[in-house]
Write an enzyme that holds these catalytic residues in place. Structure first.
Site, PDB file in Angstrom:
ATOM      1  N   CYS A   1       0.815  -1.214   0.000  1.00  0.00           N
ATOM      2  CA  CYS A   1       0.000   0.000   0.000  1.00  0.00           C
ATOM      3  C   CYS A   1       0.848   1.263   0.000  1.00  0.00           C
ATOM      4  O   CYS A   1       0.708   2.119  -0.871  1.00  0.00           O
ATOM      5  CB  CYS A   1      -0.930   0.004   1.213  1.00  0.00           C
ATOM      6  SG  CYS A   1      -1.934   1.506   1.340  1.00  0.00           S
TER       7      CYS A   1
ATOM      8  N   GLY B   1     -11.550  -2.942 -12.376  1.00  0.00           N
ATOM      9  CA  GLY B   1     -11.736  -2.670 -10.959  1.00  0.00           C
ATOM     10  C   GLY B   1     -10.988  -1.394 -10.597  1.00  0.00           C
ATOM     11  O   GLY B   1     -10.526  -0.647 -11.466  1.00  0.00           O
TER      12      GLY B   1
ATOM     13  N   HIS C   1     -22.615  25.465   4.243  1.00  0.00           N
ATOM     14  CA  HIS C   1     -22.789  26.030   2.904  1.00  0.00           C
ATOM     15  C   HIS C   1     -21.734  27.107   2.664  1.00  0.00           C
ATOM     16  O   HIS C   1     -21.468  27.909   3.548  1.00  0.00           O
ATOM     17  CB  HIS C   1     -24.183  26.643   2.785  1.00  0.00           C
ATOM     18  CG  HIS C   1     -24.399  27.379   1.490  1.00  0.00           C
ATOM     19  ND1 HIS C   1     -24.703  26.724   0.311  1.00  0.00           N
ATOM     20  CD2 HIS C   1     -24.338  28.703   1.185  1.00  0.00           C
ATOM     21  CE1 HIS C   1     -24.842  27.625  -0.659  1.00  0.00           C
ATOM     22  NE2 HIS C   1     -24.614  28.835  -0.149  1.00  0.00           N
TER      23      HIS C   1
END
Length: 470
Positions: free
Chosen positions: A43, A187, A449
């Site tokens: 990884c 994938g 927001h």
């Protein structure tokens, strides 16, 4: 002389392994890790992290090419493949060295080598370690965690050779970028490389054996992604099988059969991204109660293998093949071993998945089709990026967020996203699912927001006919 007896030994220093070791050390266990190559595993060194560095480069490159839409003028845009790769490798090395630092900080002993189970001695597990310096050492521990990860699957006739046919590893460190590329498999790994190389100017063809790309995702997400990639100039072939590869003169010719018709395409390079197989060889599993099915170690809900005091986590223990799943699994197993109160088995429905292509894809829980297949009555909400002010301001109006609820209970069954930065948004639904939040609680939550996260709120409202901004 280094200590050879421990409370717990972790075999493999990838995300699951090193996190398990850290948690064990935090709980007061004398801990060791055996790692044959690089701390951080695939990884950090050859997967999650360096690919994100590459994809960030392509994202910046794409923005520069569209500078005019932001009122900017950029001339003579070019790139240096060598520097792009160098940056990716520096990022990976920095994080790998960081993991080494964490081992030192937590007083975890690291053995550079390969380990195999070697029986027991007075209730202690024995591990025979062949060190990288050619020496041998016998370690003992009360508990052993196997975290050996996985590697790229090789299909007959499509085997990688490191030059013309690549796995993810060669695709990350090319001496130059190919002008044309065939990616076998759609994938997360295949699509991320397809997206990177296409953005950098490579002619890309993707061949997927099933009827849609990103097959684990919701069907609407797959369809939207296909349209987006084709708009970028990517060629997508679904229901397609790739025959033997013919190599010649720095080119590869592949026979692709789809819809009953065959065609030959010739490309500079091929990336094979057809899945992974667990690293279960040479672990000394013979004669133990550890079972291996389809190259993965079989475990129970607590990572137990059936062999006394032997556990397995991460990719070697089966799907979902995700670093964050491995990390959580590592903590769970160690805490169970230590007798920590309140430990719960992992619910794989609460594990998000992310694909860092352009546009990004993220999801958690059941797809709409899967929920209906379970016989559940569902309410489905969708909200498009075009209805969100922040998305428009960013120049990212393409995409949507979809939520699926149990019509009877209000349980959030799944969430599916495609668009800019959705990999950073999905954790909101991860928290919601973990806390077993209902639609009423999500509706009552205040979202800031202007943010992309407002679309998450609007999608929930949409499922109940209450959307505000579309």
């Amino acid at each position: 002389m280094a200590e050879t007896n421990f409370d717990i030994i972790v075999v493999g220093g990838g995300p699951g392994g090193y996190v398990a070791a850290i948690r064990a050390a935090q709980l007061g266990m004398k801990t060791a890790v055996v790692e044959r190559e690089h701390m951080g595993g695939i990884c950090l060194n050859w997967g999650c992290i360096p690919t994100k560095a590459l994809l960030r480069t392509s994202e910046v490159y794409s923005l520069i090419k569209h500078a005019d839409s932001f009122g900017l003028s950029v001339k003579e845009v070019a790139y240096d493949p060598k520097k792009i790769v160098e940056r990716s490798r520096k990022v990976a090395n920095q994080l790998s060295n960081g993991v080494k630092g964490l081992m030192r900080k937590n007083k975890i002993t690291v053995f550079d080598g390969t380990a195999r189970l070697a029986g027991t001695d007075g209730g202690q597990r024995k591990l025979a370690v062949a060190m990288n310096d050619k020496s041998n050492v016998m370690l003992t521990a009360r508990n052993v965690i196997l975290a050996t990860g996985a590697r790229a699957r090789q299909l007959p006739g499509l085997e990688s050779d490191g030059k013309l046919v690549w796995t993810y590893k060669e695709a990350m460190v090319p001496p130059d970028f190919p002008k044309s590329l065939l990616v076998i498999g759609s994938g997360a790994i295949g699509i991320e490389f397809a997206s990177f190389y296409r953005t950098m100017g490579t002619e890309v063809t993707v061949a997927e054996v099933v009827d849609r790309i990103l097959p684990v995702e919701d069907e609407e997400v797959s369809a939207f992604a296909k349209r987006a990639f084709e708009k970028q100039g990517m060629k997508i072939l679904t229901g397609a099988t790739v025959g033997n590869l013919k190599k010649a003169n720095d080119k590869v010719t592949a026979t692709i059969t789809a819809g009953g018709k065959s065609q030959e395409i010739t490309v500079d390079r091929v990336i094979s991204a057809v899945g992974i197989v667990g690293n279960v060889e040479n672990l000394g599993l013979e004669g133990t109660k550890v079972k291996v099915e389809k190259t993965h170690i079989v475990i129970d809900a607590w990572g137990f293998t059936g062999e006394p005091n032997v556990y397995a986590i991460g990719d070697v223990a089966g799907p979902p093949w995700l670093a964050h799943k491995a990390m959580h699994e590592g903590v769970l197993v160690v805490e169970k071993i230590a007798g920590v109160k309140g430990v719960h088995p992992m619910n794989t429905n609460n594990i998000p998945g992310c694909t860092y292509c352009q546009p990004q894809v993220a999801s958690i829980g059941l797809t709409e089709a899967a929920a209906k297949a379970k016989g559940l009555q569902v309410k489905v909400g969708k909200f498009p990026f075009i209805g969100n002010g922040k998305a428009i301001a960013l120049g990212e109006p393409e995409g949507f967020i979809k939520t699926i609820f149990d019509a009877k209970t209000g349980e959030l069954l799944g969430a599916h996203m495609i668009g800019a930065e959705v990999t950073e948004l999905i954790q909101g639904y991860s928290v919601a699912k973990t806390l077993e939040t209902t639609e009423a609680e999500l509706m009552a939550t205040v979202f800031p927001h202007p943010t992309l996260s407002e679309m998450m709120h609007e999608s929930v409202l949409a499922a109940y006919g209450r959307t505000l901004h579309i």
